[in-house]
Enzyme design. Structure first.
Site, mmCIF file in Angstrom:
data_model
loop_
_atom_site.group_PDB
_atom_site.id
_atom_site.type_symbol
_atom_site.label_atom_id
_atom_site.label_comp_id
_atom_site.label_asym_id
_atom_site.label_seq_id
_atom_site.Cartn_x
_atom_site.Cartn_y
_atom_site.Cartn_z
ATOM 1 N N ASP A 123 3.812 -1.439 -0.190
ATOM 2 C CA ASP A 123 2.588 -1.814 0.151
ATOM 3 C C ASP A 123 3.332 -3.443 0.681
ATOM 4 O O ASP A 123 3.256 -4.678 -0.750
ATOM 5 C CB ASP A 123 1.228 -1.759 -0.191
ATOM 6 C CG ASP A 123 1.234 -0.619 -0.211
ATOM 7 O OD1 ASP A 123 1.491 0.229 1.234
ATOM 8 O OD2 ASP A 123 -0.060 -0.341 -0.481
ATOM 9 N N ARG A 147 3.366 -17.387 12.971
ATOM 10 C CA ARG A 147 4.016 -17.980 11.318
ATOM 11 C C ARG A 147 2.965 -17.099 10.101
ATOM 12 O O ARG A 147 1.991 -17.817 10.238
ATOM 13 C CB ARG A 147 4.053 -18.431 11.062
ATOM 14 C CG ARG A 147 3.970 -19.724 12.299
ATOM 15 C CD ARG A 147 5.993 -19.434 11.263
ATOM 16 N NE ARG A 147 7.141 -20.237 12.695
ATOM 17 C CZ ARG A 147 7.911 -20.755 12.911
ATOM 18 N NH1 ARG A 147 8.636 -19.939 11.846
ATOM 19 N NH2 ARG A 147 9.438 -21.491 13.362
ATOM 20 N N GLY A 152 0.768 4.152 -1.479
ATOM 21 C CA GLY A 152 0.845 5.709 -1.713
ATOM 22 C C GLY A 152 -0.307 6.450 -2.317
ATOM 23 O O GLY A 152 -0.623 5.665 -3.393
ATOM 24 N N ILE A 179 0.166 7.260 -6.408
ATOM 25 C CA ILE A 179 -0.213 5.533 -6.786
ATOM 26 C C ILE A 179 -1.085 5.187 -7.208
ATOM 27 O O ILE A 179 -1.432 4.530 -8.429
ATOM 28 C CB ILE A 179 1.741 5.209 -6.045
ATOM 29 C CG1 ILE A 179 2.472 6.179 -6.935
ATOM 30 C CG2 ILE A 179 1.209 3.874 -7.267
ATOM 31 C CD1 ILE A 179 3.978 5.442 -5.710
ATOM 32 N N GLY A 238 -18.204 6.864 3.601
ATOM 33 C CA GLY A 238 -18.253 5.094 4.174
ATOM 34 C C GLY A 238 -19.130 4.481 3.760
ATOM 35 O O GLY A 238 -19.391 4.761 2.246
ATOM 36 N N GLN A 267 -22.291 4.432 3.621
ATOM 37 C CA GLN A 267 -23.732 4.962 2.884
ATOM 38 C C GLN A 267 -23.521 5.450 2.045
ATOM 39 O O GLN A 267 -24.203 5.954 1.078
ATOM 40 C CB GLN A 267 -24.035 6.279 4.003
ATOM 41 C CG GLN A 267 -24.222 5.778 5.522
ATOM 42 C CD GLN A 267 -25.000 6.989 6.743
ATOM 43 O OE1 GLN A 267 -23.950 7.287 6.877
ATOM 44 N NE2 GLN A 267 -26.187 8.179 6.038
ATOM 45 N N GLY A 268 -22.378 5.632 1.679
ATOM 46 C CA GLY A 268 -22.109 6.313 -0.313
ATOM 47 C C GLY A 268 -21.575 7.259 0.240
ATOM 48 O O GLY A 268 -20.082 7.490 0.366
ATOM 49 N N ASP A 311 -8.412 5.892 -2.070
ATOM 50 C CA ASP A 311 -8.026 5.907 -3.187
ATOM 51 C C ASP A 311 -8.336 5.710 -5.155
ATOM 52 O O ASP A 311 -8.610 6.071 -5.952
ATOM 53 C CB ASP A 311 -5.869 5.629 -3.363
ATOM 54 C CG ASP A 311 -5.771 6.631 -2.446
ATOM 55 O OD1 ASP A 311 -5.961 7.122 -2.324
ATOM 56 O OD2 ASP A 311 -5.102 5.177 -1.409
ATOM 57 N N ALA A 358 -13.751 -1.499 -4.820
ATOM 58 C CA ALA A 358 -12.063 -2.167 -4.023
ATOM 59 C C ALA A 358 -12.344 -2.718 -2.794
ATOM 60 O O ALA A 358 -10.973 -2.965 -2.550
ATOM 61 C CB ALA A 358 -11.404 -0.580 -3.220
#
Length: 310
Positions: free
Chosen positions: A16, A31, A41, A44, A226, A228-229, A256, A286
C-alpha cells in the site's frame, strides 16, 4: 514452527502506498508529497489490527518480486510473525491519494497477479500444516484461483476443527458457505445477494442472517452497516451496535480492522456482546487515521469503553 491460536491468510496481498497532493488537474503533472508505504491486503491488515490490541497471530501471504520483498520487510517491521508463500507474479500495489485542497480521497487498486495451480496447492498445503484455533481468510482472489478456493480452506479447517472466519464477497463467499464456516462479515448489499434478494432494510437483516445460520452456512453473521454501525447475529443472539461519531479521515482498512478486533476478542474468550463492540470500536478508530495506517490502540480502547453500554 511456533504454534499460533490465530492465523490469517492473504492470497491477494498488496504493497500500500499513500500520499497527499494539492489540486487534481487533467494532463498536468501532479506534485505529490513523499509516499508512505504500508503492508496491505485483507489478512495482513487483520494481523496488524490484532497486534495493535496486544495479540499475536501468524500472517500467511503470497509474496512475489521486489514489491513482495518490501511487503515482507514491512510486515517484519510491524513485529508480526509471518510465512510468505513465494509466487512468480509480483505482489500488487494499491495507491491512495488525498487532495488537500478538497480533502477528497482517491483510491486506486490493481488486480493481483496470476496464481498458478502449483502455487495454489502450495498455499493450501501451508494452511493444512497449521492447526490454529482461528483461521481468517480475507480479501479478494487473484486471477487463476478458482472461486472454490475459500471453500477448499473451509474443508481443511473442518478437518482440523479450526474456526474459519471468511471476509470476502461474491461467488467465493457463496462457495465457502456451502461447506460451512464459523463467521462471515458481509455488508447489507452482500447479505442481500447471499439470500437472493435485491435489497434489505435494516429490520430485515436479522431474519436474512438467520437464514444463512439455519442452513449451516455460518455460525455467526456480522453485518456491517457502514456509518450506522453493525449487527451480530448468531443462533440465539442479536446485537446491534451503533457506530460512534468520529472525525473520519479515511475508510481504508476499516473493515479489516473490524474483523481483527472481533477475532482478537474471540481469542480472548470475550462474550459475543463484547466481540461486536470491539469490532465496531476498531473499525471506527481506523477511520480516524489517514491513508492505510489502520487504527491506534488507544483510540480503539477509548471507543470500546464508550460502546460498552450501548
Amino acid at each position: 514452527m511456533k504454534s499460533f491460536d490465530i492465523v490469517t491468510i492473504t492470497v491477494n496481498s498488496a504493497l500500500d502506498k499513500s500520499t497527499h497532493f494539492r489540486g487534481l488537474v487533467p494532463e498536468q503533472k501532479i506534485r505529490c508529497d513523499e509516499p508512505r508505504f504500508d503492508a496491505g491486503g485483507g489478512g495482513i491488515n487483520v494481523s496488524k489490527a490484532i497486534s495493535r490490541l496486544g495479540g499475536t497471530s501468524l500472517a500467511v501471504f503470497t509474496s512475489g518480486g521486489a514489491t513482495g520483498k518490501m511487503l515482507e520487510e514491512l510486515v517484519a517491521k510491524e513485529g508480526i510473525a509471518f510465512e510468505a508463500v513465494a509466487v512468480e507474479s509480483w505482489t500488487r500495489e494499491s495507491f491512495v491519494a488525498v487532495d488537500d485542497n478538497t480533502n477528497s480521497q482517491y483510491r486506486f487498486g490493481f488486480t493481483g497477479g496470476k496464481i498458478s495451480d502449483e502455487e495454489s496447492d502450495r498455499i493450501l498445503e501451508t494452511i493444512a500444516a497449521l492447526k490454529p484455533k482461528f483461521l481468517v481468510a480475507s480479501g479478494s482472489l487473484n486471477e487463476g484461483l478458482s472461486v472454490n478456493f475459500y471453500s477448499k480452506i473451509a474443508e481443511i479447517t473442518k478437518k482440523s476443527k479450526a474456526k474459519l472466519i471468511v471476509d470476502t464477497s461474491g461467488e467465493a463467499l457463496k462457495k465457502a458457505l456451502e461447506v460451512g464456516v464459523y463467521m462471515i462479515k458481509p455488508n447489507v448489499g452482500e447479505l442481500a445477494k447471499l439470500i437472493g434478494v435485491e435489497r434489505l432494510e435494516l429490520e430485515e437483516v436479522n431474519e436474512a442472517a438467520k437464514q444463512i445460520i439455519a442452513k449451516g452456512g455460518a455460525e455467526i453473521v456480522v453485518v456491517s452497516l457502514g456509518p450506522q454501525g453493525a449487527v451480530l447475529v448468531a443462533k440465539d443472539v442479536y446485537e446491534f451496535v451503533p457506530a460512534p461519531n468520529v472525525a473520519k479521515k479515511s475508510t481504508v482498512g476499516a473493515g479489516d480492522s473490524m474483523v481483527g478486533g472481533m477475532v482478537w476478542a474471540l481469542s480472548q474468550n470475550k462474550s459475543l456482546k463484547e466481540v461486536i463492540r470491539w469490532g465496531v470500536a476498531c473499525g471506527s478508530a481506523a477511520t480516524m487515521n489517514e491513508g492505510t495506517q489502520l487504527f491506534k490502540s488507544e483510540d480503539a480502547k477509548r471507543l470500546f469503553e464508550w460502546l460498552k453500554n450501548k
